[in-house]
Motif scaffolding. Sequence first.
Motif, PDB file in Angstrom:
ATOM      1  N   ALA A 112       0.809  -1.222   0.000  1.00  0.00           N
ATOM      2  CA  ALA A 112       0.000   0.000   0.000  1.00  0.00           C
ATOM      3  C   ALA A 112       0.840   1.268   0.000  1.00  0.00           C
ATOM      4  O   ALA A 112       0.309   2.375   0.016  1.00  0.00           O
ATOM      5  CB  ALA A 112      -0.930   0.006   1.214  1.00  0.00           C
ATOM      6  N   GLY A 113       2.163   1.113  -0.015  1.00  0.00           N
ATOM      7  CA  GLY A 113       3.025   2.284  -0.098  1.00  0.00           C
ATOM      8  C   GLY A 113       3.764   2.627   1.171  1.00  0.00           C
ATOM      9  O   GLY A 113       4.436   3.667   1.233  1.00  0.00           O
ATOM     10  N   GLY A 121      -3.907   5.663  -6.602  1.00  0.00           N
ATOM     11  CA  GLY A 121      -5.035   5.289  -7.451  1.00  0.00           C
ATOM     12  C   GLY A 121      -4.763   4.053  -8.294  1.00  0.00           C
ATOM     13  O   GLY A 121      -5.644   3.205  -8.467  1.00  0.00           O
ATOM     14  N   THR A 122      -3.538   3.920  -8.795  1.00  0.00           N
ATOM     15  CA  THR A 122      -3.215   2.749  -9.614  1.00  0.00           C
ATOM     16  C   THR A 122      -3.203   1.465  -8.778  1.00  0.00           C
ATOM     17  O   THR A 122      -3.419   0.377  -9.316  1.00  0.00           O
ATOM     18  CB  THR A 122      -1.846   2.916 -10.298  1.00  0.00           C
ATOM     19  OG1 THR A 122      -0.816   3.023  -9.308  1.00  0.00           O
ATOM     20  CG2 THR A 122      -1.830   4.155 -11.176  1.00  0.00           C
ATOM     21  N   ARG A 123      -2.958   1.577  -7.472  1.00  0.00           N
ATOM     22  CA  ARG A 123      -2.932   0.395  -6.608  1.00  0.00           C
ATOM     23  C   ARG A 123      -4.322   0.002  -6.113  1.00  0.00           C
ATOM     24  O   ARG A 123      -4.504  -1.093  -5.596  1.00  0.00           O
ATOM     25  CB  ARG A 123      -2.046   0.660  -5.387  1.00  0.00           C
ATOM     26  CG  ARG A 123      -0.571   0.902  -5.669  1.00  0.00           C
ATOM     27  CD  ARG A 123       0.178   0.907  -4.355  1.00  0.00           C
ATOM     28  NE  ARG A 123       1.613   1.141  -4.534  1.00  0.00           N
ATOM     29  CZ  ARG A 123       2.253   2.184  -4.072  1.00  0.00           C
ATOM     30  NH1 ARG A 123       1.611   3.104  -3.373  1.00  0.00           N
ATOM     31  NH2 ARG A 123       3.553   2.324  -4.260  1.00  0.00           N
ATOM     32  N   LEU A 176      -8.488   1.204   0.421  1.00  0.00           N
ATOM     33  CA  LEU A 176      -8.519   1.326  -1.033  1.00  0.00           C
ATOM     34  C   LEU A 176      -7.990   0.059  -1.701  1.00  0.00           C
ATOM     35  O   LEU A 176      -8.394  -0.288  -2.813  1.00  0.00           O
ATOM     36  CB  LEU A 176      -7.698   2.534  -1.480  1.00  0.00           C
ATOM     37  CG  LEU A 176      -8.304   3.910  -1.156  1.00  0.00           C
ATOM     38  CD1 LEU A 176      -7.289   5.014  -1.437  1.00  0.00           C
ATOM     39  CD2 LEU A 176      -9.581   4.149  -1.956  1.00  0.00           C
ATOM     40  N   ALA A 177      -7.105  -0.643  -1.011  1.00  0.00           N
ATOM     41  CA  ALA A 177      -6.571  -1.910  -1.534  1.00  0.00           C
ATOM     42  C   ALA A 177      -7.497  -3.086  -1.258  1.00  0.00           C
ATOM     43  O   ALA A 177      -7.170  -4.222  -1.626  1.00  0.00           O
ATOM     44  CB  ALA A 177      -5.200  -2.179  -0.936  1.00  0.00           C
ATOM     45  N   GLY A 178      -8.623  -2.825  -0.592  1.00  0.00           N
ATOM     46  CA  GLY A 178      -9.618  -3.873  -0.387  1.00  0.00           C
ATOM     47  C   GLY A 178      -9.544  -4.586   0.947  1.00  0.00           C
ATOM     48  O   GLY A 178     -10.188  -5.626   1.129  1.00  0.00           O
TER      49      GLY A 178
END
Length: 302
Positions: free
Chosen positions: A161-162, A285-287, A183-185
């Motif tokens: 996730a960064g 956003g891309t992840r 956001l990653a679920g």
Amino acid sequence: MSALSTVVVVTWRGRDHITACLDALAAQKSPHRMIVVDNASDDGTAELISGYEVVRLPRNRGYAGGLAAVLDLVDTPYVAWLNDDAVPDPSWLSELENALEAEPDAAAATSSILLTDGSTQSVGVALTSDGYGKDVVLAGREVFGFCGGAALLRTSELRAAGGVPAGFFCYYEDTDTAWRLRLAGHRVISVGPARVRHRHGASTRPGSPLFHRWNERNRLLMLLRCAPASVAVRELARFLVITALLPARKDVPNAANFRIGLRLRVLGEVLIRMPVTVVQRLVIGTRSKVTRQRVWRDWAGR
């Protein structure tokens, strides 16, 4: 039995309280690795922690910077964040580990953080309708986010996730991370039996100008990185308008975050970081597997 977790304790001038934290970690029922990150303390803390695995930074990089500095050193499935002024119960770590083992779709587990008088400080973090993170004192099993003062995360999911937003220095690094995990679920759960006692504000003074500067700046940066664009722009515009109207108001609250100088500094720091923040937003956003709008709809104002 091999360790499942690495506990990271970030300290800065922690001489008066870190010993209680480290003693409590030594008494944990669950085997673990511990890394103490010393943010260039100059008060004798270095001598107190000399017998532990220590990463001493050349300057104070704050809580977020300290966590980020050692993430690559973590070689266990889980990584715990623990304030140096927190004293966990002996079963604290095992309760968190058992909870994440039982719920594989959860990427983070937050503790029951109690103040020294026994009252509850936090059992998780809620997301307000204007994008602030707010401590929850009563919660079900699932919460929006975790309190970074005492939490356990899946190392691989945190990295995916960064990692930790090191530039935040202090405050909102946990809520920003919870945003990115969602956001990653992934889910975030609250584990009631995982208890710690917290000497709140031992390193930073809540209500101080510095506290409000970090708090307001990092909330805006978090929204610009993670929230729906409409929410991020709305809250940045609201902050700007309130700042512009303050000289004309007669009922200005007596709080540091309503001082014009502090608010102008916050705006300046946000604007300076804007190009990097926009790039970070695109990467996040891309992840993402879940839309920003979905996370906001499900959790804001709850």
